[in-house]
Design a protein around this motif. Sequence first.
Motif, PDB file in Angstrom:
ATOM      1  N   PRO A 173     -17.549 -46.791  -1.865  1.00 13.00           N
ATOM      2  CA  PRO A 173     -17.842 -45.360  -1.977  1.00 13.00           C
ATOM      3  C   PRO A 173     -16.740 -44.421  -1.508  1.00 13.00           C
ATOM      4  O   PRO A 173     -16.940 -43.202  -1.509  1.00 13.00           O
ATOM      5  N   ARG A 174     -15.563 -44.941  -1.097  1.00 12.87           N
ATOM      6  CA  ARG A 174     -14.513 -44.030  -0.632  1.00 12.87           C
ATOM      7  C   ARG A 174     -14.159 -43.011  -1.709  1.00 12.87           C
ATOM      8  O   ARG A 174     -14.190 -43.304  -2.891  1.00 12.87           O
ATOM      9  N   ILE A 175     -13.759 -41.841  -1.287  1.00 11.85           N
ATOM     10  CA  ILE A 175     -13.357 -40.762  -2.189  1.00 11.85           C
ATOM     11  C   ILE A 175     -11.903 -40.975  -2.596  1.00 11.85           C
ATOM     12  O   ILE A 175     -11.071 -41.354  -1.778  1.00 11.85           O
ATOM     13  N   PRO A 192     -18.315 -40.427   1.878  1.00 14.41           N
ATOM     14  CA  PRO A 192     -19.328 -39.373   2.001  1.00 14.41           C
ATOM     15  C   PRO A 192     -20.448 -39.774   2.956  1.00 14.41           C
ATOM     16  O   PRO A 192     -20.903 -40.917   2.950  1.00 14.41           O
ATOM     17  N   ALA A 234     -25.751 -41.097   0.257  1.00 16.95           N
ATOM     18  CA  ALA A 234     -24.485 -40.472  -0.160  1.00 16.95           C
ATOM     19  C   ALA A 234     -23.475 -41.538  -0.580  1.00 16.95           C
ATOM     20  O   ALA A 234     -22.717 -41.340  -1.533  1.00 16.95           O
ATOM     21  N   GLN A 235     -23.468 -42.682   0.119  1.00 14.33           N
ATOM     22  CA  GLN A 235     -22.566 -43.768  -0.258  1.00 14.33           C
ATOM     23  C   GLN A 235     -22.941 -44.347  -1.627  1.00 14.33           C
ATOM     24  O   GLN A 235     -22.072 -44.665  -2.429  1.00 14.33           O
ATOM     25  N   HIS A 272     -24.451 -42.777  -4.189  1.00 10.95           N
ATOM     26  CA  HIS A 272     -24.030 -41.827  -5.221  1.00 10.95           C
ATOM     27  C   HIS A 272     -22.510 -41.875  -5.415  1.00 10.95           C
ATOM     28  O   HIS A 272     -22.016 -41.814  -6.546  1.00 10.95           O
ATOM     29  N   SER A 273     -21.772 -42.020  -4.336  1.00 11.67           N
ATOM     30  CA  SER A 273     -20.312 -42.054  -4.422  1.00 11.67           C
ATOM     31  C   SER A 273     -19.810 -43.335  -5.087  1.00 11.67           C
ATOM     32  O   SER A 273     -18.893 -43.297  -5.917  1.00 11.67           O
ATOM     33  N   ALA A 329     -20.327 -42.996  -8.759  1.00 12.93           N
ATOM     34  CA  ALA A 329     -19.318 -42.102  -9.343  1.00 12.93           C
ATOM     35  C   ALA A 329     -17.988 -42.829  -9.509  1.00 12.93           C
ATOM     36  O   ALA A 329     -17.299 -42.665 -10.523  1.00 12.93           O
ATOM     37  N   ASN A 330     -17.617 -43.652  -8.529  1.00 18.18           N
ATOM     38  CA  ASN A 330     -16.369 -44.410  -8.626  1.00 18.18           C
ATOM     39  C   ASN A 330     -16.419 -45.432  -9.753  1.00 18.18           C
ATOM     40  O   ASN A 330     -15.459 -45.595 -10.502  1.00 18.18           O
TER      41      ASN A 330
END
Length: 139
Positions: free
Chosen positions: A28-30, A41, A58-59, A61-62, A65-66
């Motif tokens: 989940p890192r941005i 997140p 939040a992790q 969802h992130s 997204a990744n």
Amino acid sequence: MSKAPKPVGSYPLARKAGGLLFLSGVGPRIAGSDQHDSGVPGLSLDHNGNFKEFDFAAQVHSVFANVKAILEENGSSWEKLVDIQVFLVDMKRDFHTFNRIYAEYFADVDPKPCRTTIAINALPTPIAIELKCVAEPND
């Protein structure tokens, strides 16, 4: 420039082989964050590396997204996922939250990908989830 974070080791984010797209473990890192800062997140750490704030949703969802970003950058899409391996650091605490969010993201996907959820004791950075995915290319 990729919308997904760089790998934390010497491996690609994705590789095409045999008509399929294989994703390395995705966390989940941005994008743009460093493996040594949190960059995750919903997560903040104290000076000793202990959690001050932790938001597993939040992790999730992130990480989704990744995965989407890597798929799209490599000629595939969310709907083309065929297999997902989920690695959870705390199965007891996080499985039900993951299942709920997963169901939302795949509500309109048919056929749905196969999935295996695996409990592990740690990941190489301070994250609670990682996905390993296989997808078909877009037509």
